[in-house]
Design an enzyme around this catalytic site. Structure first.
Site, mmCIF file in Angstrom:
data_model
loop_
_atom_site.group_PDB
_atom_site.id
_atom_site.type_symbol
_atom_site.label_atom_id
_atom_site.label_comp_id
_atom_site.label_asym_id
_atom_site.label_seq_id
_atom_site.Cartn_x
_atom_site.Cartn_y
_atom_site.Cartn_z
ATOM 1 N N ASP A 211 55.359 11.414 55.222
ATOM 2 C CA ASP A 211 55.725 12.622 55.953
ATOM 3 C C ASP A 211 54.945 12.614 57.267
ATOM 4 O OD1 ASP A 211 57.125 15.431 55.584
ATOM 5 O OD2 ASP A 211 55.171 15.795 56.535
ATOM 6 N N ASN A 219 58.750 18.455 68.260
ATOM 7 C CA ASN A 219 60.019 19.115 68.557
ATOM 8 C C ASN A 219 59.818 20.401 69.355
ATOM 9 O OD1 ASN A 219 61.796 17.269 67.376
ATOM 10 N ND2 ASN A 219 61.595 18.182 65.347
ATOM 11 N N HIS A 224 63.635 18.179 70.981
ATOM 12 C CA HIS A 224 64.203 17.365 69.894
ATOM 13 C C HIS A 224 64.534 15.945 70.343
ATOM 14 C CE1 HIS A 224 64.526 20.470 66.782
ATOM 15 N NE2 HIS A 224 64.723 21.325 67.784
ATOM 16 N N ASP A 228 63.585 12.682 68.222
ATOM 17 C CA ASP A 228 64.470 11.560 67.869
ATOM 18 C C ASP A 228 63.859 10.234 68.306
ATOM 19 O OD1 ASP A 228 66.259 13.345 66.814
ATOM 20 O OD2 ASP A 228 67.662 13.269 68.495
ATOM 21 N N ASP A 254 61.779 14.367 58.861
ATOM 22 C CA ASP A 254 60.680 13.463 59.225
ATOM 23 C C ASP A 254 60.105 12.765 58.006
ATOM 24 O OD1 ASP A 254 59.634 15.790 58.141
ATOM 25 O OD2 ASP A 254 57.788 15.679 59.312
ATOM 26 N N ARG A 274 47.725 0.156 54.404
ATOM 27 C CA ARG A 274 46.892 0.305 55.602
ATOM 28 C C ARG A 274 47.731 0.015 56.864
ATOM 29 N NH1 ARG A 274 43.356 -3.082 54.187
ATOM 30 N NH2 ARG A 274 42.214 -1.577 52.940
#
Length: 343
Positions: A211, A219, A224, A228, A254, A274
């Site tokens: 995440d 954003n 946005h 992207d 995301d 890593r």
């Protein structure tokens, strides 16, 4: 050419079978057998044009020594198939060994005659139906024989075009249009394959969920479009950081997922995680406005004896990822083993 009144019951049955057959290899087998029977050939092969090369894809009724010669592509301008493509019409060579188009390797295995029929797919010619004889041909092909063989080649062309459309639609259904990565549906297909591979026990297999930290800030602050661009850049960085054996997907928003299959030891896996963390650590912005990006990473190893379903593995990796997120992000957490060796 037969008129409708001339059609035999066997012809109607064959056409009905072809009309209902949706599996391309089976379709080719039926149509190729029919074409070979019409002209008295011993077997058939389907040759696909790929740029300036030709490559055999399917075979029917051909000896093993012939098939062994066709495992590698050859130049588009070579052989009877190449000449038929260049001339854009069927080409029959009744004395193959004496022909200028003969390829020595095929002469050596006893090819006596060859008929190549260009196959049209929509408005393009991208394939050839190659019919082969391994016995001398004593009579020329009649116009009716050639017309029927060409008809079956046309059927194969229609099936090839339909298969191409189906593959394209399947790709669209399983791909993320922004990054080109598999989407959630595509990812679950890949996960099925990974679980089977994990049962072999020769690799340290794992599911990794990522995440992106501060993605909302990108954003909100930069727009946005930058969000992207970030996803595209991150996808490229992860591709470079990982082995071709490892699969990356965008699950939505995301959230990214990786199926690691290239690790052989725990240290290998730790090194891969890593590299993933390093790939997610970057800065994006414009004219002094920058946002620092990192990843909250959850890792769930897939034990060779693990029999739980995909949802259990996803939940474990998700929980580990949220643990990393709660700790401030920019870190990786390994989930507790789902499999108990004492069971």
């Amino acid at each position: 050419m037969q008129t409708p009144n001339d059609l035999r019951d066997s012809d109607i049955v064959l056409l009905s079978i072809l009309a209902r057959e949706t599996d391309l290899p089976r379709f080719f087998k039926i149509a190729a057998n029919a074409a070979a029977k019409v002209v008295g050939a011993d077997g058939a092969g389907l040759i696909i044009a790929q740029s300036n090369r030709l490559k055999y894809r399917f075979f029917e009724g051909l000896p093993a020594k012939y098939i062994a010669l066709t495992q590698h592509p050859f130049d588009r301008d070579k052989g009877v198939a190449g000449a038929a493509l260049a001339q854009n019409h069927p080409l029959f060579i009744d004395d193959y060994p004496a022909s200028d188009l003969a390829m020595p390797a095929f002469v050596d295995i006893g090819l006596q005659a060859s008929l190549s029929i260009p196959i049209r797919q929509s408005d393009q010619i991208e394939a050839v139906l190659a019919l082969s004889w391994f016995k001398p041909v004593t009579e020329p092909l009649s116009l009716r024989q050639l017309s029927l063989a060409t008809l079956f080649a046309d059927f194969i062309g229609t099936a090839l075009y339909r298969d191409k459309i189906e593959q394209h639609l399947n790709q669209l259904a399983h791909s993320d249009p922004l990054t080109g990565l598999p989407n959630r549906a595509g990812f679950y297909q890949l996960m099925d394959q990974t679980l089977l591979r994990a049962q072999e026990g020769d690799r340290r297999t794992a599911l990794v969920i990522i995440d992106i930290d501060n993605f909302k800030t990108v954003n909100d602050t930069l727009g946005h479009e930058f969000g992207d661009r970030l996803l595209q850049e991150l996808s490229n960085r992860l591709r470079e950081a990982l082995s071709p054996e490892d699969h990356i997907a965008r699950l939505g928003g995301d959230e990214l997922a990786i199926l690691v299959q290239s690790a052989r030891t725990l240290k290998d896996l730790q090194d891969i995680v890593r590299r993933i963390a390093q790939a997610t650590f970057l800065r994006i912005g414009r004219e002094g406005e920058y946002v620092r990006i990192s990843g909250s990473i959850g890792v769930c190893e897939i034990h060779p004896k693990e029999t739980r379903n995909q949802n259990a593995l996803m939940c474990a990796a998700d929980s580990a990822m949220y643990q990393a997120k709660r700790a401030g992000g920019n870190s990786a957490v390994f989930a507790p083993p789902l499999f108990d060796d004492d069971q």
